[in-house]
Scaffold this motif. Sequence first.
Motif, PDB file in Angstrom:
ATOM      1  N   SER A 182      74.812 -69.777  16.475  1.00  0.00           N
ATOM      2  CA  SER A 182      75.982 -69.952  15.621  1.00  0.00           C
ATOM      3  C   SER A 182      77.189 -70.303  16.469  1.00  0.00           C
ATOM      4  O   SER A 182      77.979 -71.177  16.127  1.00  0.00           O
ATOM      5  N   SER A 183      77.320 -69.621  17.630  1.00  0.00           N
ATOM      6  CA  SER A 183      78.419 -69.919  18.545  1.00  0.00           C
ATOM      7  C   SER A 183      78.120 -69.307  19.899  1.00  0.00           C
ATOM      8  O   SER A 183      77.619 -68.175  19.979  1.00  0.00           O
ATOM      9  N   SER A 184      78.440 -70.025  20.939  1.00  0.00           N
ATOM     10  CA  SER A 184      78.232 -69.516  22.296  1.00  0.00           C
ATOM     11  C   SER A 184      79.238 -68.425  22.650  1.00  0.00           C
ATOM     12  O   SER A 184      79.144 -67.805  23.707  1.00  0.00           O
ATOM     13  N   ALA A 244      59.410 -77.169  16.598  1.00  0.00           N
ATOM     14  CA  ALA A 244      59.462 -75.716  16.462  1.00  0.00           C
ATOM     15  C   ALA A 244      60.927 -75.293  16.460  1.00  0.00           C
ATOM     16  O   ALA A 244      61.795 -76.029  16.952  1.00  0.00           O
ATOM     17  N   VAL A 245      61.205 -74.112  15.895  1.00  0.00           N
ATOM     18  CA  VAL A 245      62.583 -73.642  15.785  1.00  0.00           C
ATOM     19  C   VAL A 245      62.672 -72.170  16.157  1.00  0.00           C
ATOM     20  O   VAL A 245      61.863 -71.351  15.703  1.00  0.00           O
ATOM     21  N   TYR A 246      63.658 -71.858  17.011  1.00  0.00           N
ATOM     22  CA  TYR A 246      64.078 -70.468  17.215  1.00  0.00           C
ATOM     23  C   TYR A 246      65.510 -70.385  16.733  1.00  0.00           C
ATOM     24  O   TYR A 246      66.433 -70.877  17.376  1.00  0.00           O
ATOM     25  N   SER A 247      65.698 -69.779  15.577  1.00  0.00           N
ATOM     26  CA  SER A 247      67.014 -69.700  14.946  1.00  0.00           C
ATOM     27  C   SER A 247      67.699 -68.405  15.356  1.00  0.00           C
ATOM     28  O   SER A 247      67.424 -67.342  14.805  1.00  0.00           O
ATOM     29  N   ILE A 248      68.603 -68.497  16.310  1.00  0.00           N
ATOM     30  CA  ILE A 248      69.360 -67.338  16.766  1.00  0.00           C
ATOM     31  C   ILE A 248      70.538 -67.073  15.836  1.00  0.00           C
ATOM     32  O   ILE A 248      70.868 -65.927  15.544  1.00  0.00           O
ATOM     33  N   GLY A 249      71.158 -68.148  15.341  1.00  0.00           N
ATOM     34  CA  GLY A 249      72.423 -67.997  14.631  1.00  0.00           C
ATOM     35  C   GLY A 249      72.380 -68.145  13.126  1.00  0.00           C
ATOM     36  O   GLY A 249      73.421 -68.093  12.476  1.00  0.00           O
ATOM     37  N   GLY A 250      71.216 -68.337  12.526  1.00  0.00           N
ATOM     38  CA  GLY A 250      71.128 -68.385  11.064  1.00  0.00           C
ATOM     39  C   GLY A 250      71.325 -69.784  10.503  1.00  0.00           C
ATOM     40  O   GLY A 250      71.221 -70.791  11.196  1.00  0.00           O
ATOM     41  N   ILE A 259      85.714 -52.119   9.217  1.00  0.00           N
ATOM     42  CA  ILE A 259      84.571 -52.876   9.711  1.00  0.00           C
ATOM     43  C   ILE A 259      84.946 -54.355   9.699  1.00  0.00           C
ATOM     44  O   ILE A 259      85.185 -54.932   8.636  1.00  0.00           O
ATOM     45  N   LEU A 260      85.035 -54.946  10.878  1.00  0.00           N
ATOM     46  CA  LEU A 260      85.499 -56.324  11.038  1.00  0.00           C
ATOM     47  C   LEU A 260      84.338 -57.179  11.529  1.00  0.00           C
ATOM     48  O   LEU A 260      83.676 -56.839  12.502  1.00  0.00           O
ATOM     49  N   MET A 261      84.120 -58.306  10.853  1.00  0.00           N
ATOM     50  CA  MET A 261      83.015 -59.165  11.248  1.00  0.00           C
ATOM     51  C   MET A 261      83.349 -60.631  11.043  1.00  0.00           C
ATOM     52  O   MET A 261      83.910 -60.995  10.014  1.00  0.00           O
ATOM     53  N   GLU A 262      82.979 -61.442  12.023  1.00  0.00           N
ATOM     54  CA  GLU A 262      82.916 -62.888  11.836  1.00  0.00           C
ATOM     55  C   GLU A 262      81.439 -63.243  11.728  1.00  0.00           C
ATOM     56  O   GLU A 262      80.700 -63.178  12.708  1.00  0.00           O
ATOM     57  N   ALA A 263      81.003 -63.558  10.511  1.00  0.00           N
ATOM     58  CA  ALA A 263      79.581 -63.841  10.269  1.00  0.00           C
ATOM     59  C   ALA A 263      79.437 -64.481   8.894  1.00  0.00           C
ATOM     60  O   ALA A 263      80.297 -64.292   8.023  1.00  0.00           O
ATOM     61  N   PRO A 264      78.352 -65.218   8.660  1.00  0.00           N
ATOM     62  CA  PRO A 264      78.118 -65.796   7.332  1.00  0.00           C
ATOM     63  C   PRO A 264      77.977 -64.723   6.263  1.00  0.00           C
ATOM     64  O   PRO A 264      77.558 -63.600   6.538  1.00  0.00           O
ATOM     65  N   GLU A 265      78.318 -65.098   5.039  1.00  0.00           N
ATOM     66  CA  GLU A 265      78.315 -64.143   3.928  1.00  0.00           C
ATOM     67  C   GLU A 265      76.946 -63.521   3.730  1.00  0.00           C
ATOM     68  O   GLU A 265      76.834 -62.341   3.382  1.00  0.00           O
ATOM     69  N   GLU A 321      77.610 -73.880  17.730  1.00  0.00           N
ATOM     70  CA  GLU A 321      78.897 -74.010  17.034  1.00  0.00           C
ATOM     71  C   GLU A 321      78.757 -74.445  15.585  1.00  0.00           C
ATOM     72  O   GLU A 321      79.696 -74.999  15.017  1.00  0.00           O
ATOM     73  N   GLY A 322      77.615 -74.160  14.966  1.00  0.00           N
ATOM     74  CA  GLY A 322      77.493 -74.344  13.516  1.00  0.00           C
ATOM     75  C   GLY A 322      77.953 -73.121  12.746  1.00  0.00           C
ATOM     76  O   GLY A 322      78.056 -73.147  11.521  1.00  0.00           O
ATOM     77  N   HIS A 323      78.222 -72.016  13.480  1.00  0.00           N
ATOM     78  CA  HIS A 323      78.745 -70.764  12.918  1.00  0.00           C
ATOM     79  C   HIS A 323      77.849 -70.182  11.823  1.00  0.00           C
ATOM     80  O   HIS A 323      78.316 -69.378  11.010  1.00  0.00           O
ATOM     81  N   GLY A 324      76.597 -70.575  11.793  1.00  0.00           N
ATOM     82  CA  GLY A 324      75.676 -70.041  10.808  1.00  0.00           C
ATOM     83  C   GLY A 324      75.909 -70.514   9.392  1.00  0.00           C
ATOM     84  O   GLY A 324      75.219 -70.103   8.470  1.00  0.00           O
ATOM     85  N   THR A 325      76.879 -71.405   9.195  1.00  0.00           N
ATOM     86  CA  THR A 325      77.176 -71.921   7.858  1.00  0.00           C
ATOM     87  C   THR A 325      76.285 -73.125   7.575  1.00  0.00           C
ATOM     88  O   THR A 325      75.925 -73.884   8.482  1.00  0.00           O
TER      89      THR A 325
END
Length: 341
Positions: free
Chosen positions: A193-195, A249-255, A64-70, A225-229
Amino acid sequence: MAHPFLVKDIAFQASLSTATVDRVLNGRPGVRRQTEMRVRAAIAELEKQQTGAETTGSKLAIDILMEAPERFTAAVRDAFEAEVATYLPTIFRCRFHFHEVMRPAELALLIDRIRLRGTDGMVVKAPDVADVGAAIRRAVEAGIPVVTLVTDLPNTGRIAYAGADNRAAGETAAYLIGECAASQRAKVLVTLSSSRFRGEEEREIGFRRVMRDRFPDVGIREISEGHGTDIATGSLVSSVLVQDPDINAVYSIGGGNRAVLAAFEAAGRDIRIYVAHDLDADNRALLRDRRITFVLHHDLRTDARCAFRAIMSRGAIGGRALVSSPSAVEIITPYNMPTAG
């Protein structure tokens, strides 16, 4: 650092060279703290894998391979490990390869290394870029079933997608925000987080379509491009708040929601409505404390179940992709929050 594993196995799990791992294990100087932590995490992961492998029954080892915040990979790990028990006597041995940020060439190399080492299947959350797509196609051509997770890569030969309907999720976010904010002056900050991730792009497309058609007076400002970090996301939000005094207002797609909230607080700015994705530990706490308004959630255990079933259906390799229904998107409030686990 006591352990029963070969240096090459630790190096593979940690995505480091054997020489670097050897330096860490023998306490030699010149090793960064971060590198030492990666080696320790790899040993801990191998210990978990060994424990699972000692169970009797038919075994399938999947990667299981993932690029994502912890914060998100922890939720994914919990979901897959919980779902494993429902497939007895078949045993899924899950080998996790998680990175918060990874260059596409590095991820492609990892996919190639897993292909060459051998695996019964791959579950991949990855950016939609050429290097990664080519590596997945090589794995598929080698007879390895690949399932995409959360964000799809439909042109790679993958056998299934396990995740939500991301476009519908974006449309749902637009409906919630638009109905709340349309009667007043409002401008929404959309954070990705990233386009590079197709799933995030689909959420944004769905969001913008509904806002354009139904709530044209609500403004939109986007960052990416904040990568959710936390550090990178917080910095981007702080900058855009200085530039744009109308965002409320905020719509947070990437965390990275704690960092987003901290940036608004530091700027002395209020948020009228905040819609986020995924009911991870952070978002549970933020929703419970009324710091975010809604969480758009889909069940990761359903995604794990879809991935396991697809990999068990190995006959699909070389033919058409399996037909799988996206996970249902739920609107979560502080009053209907499902129990953790």
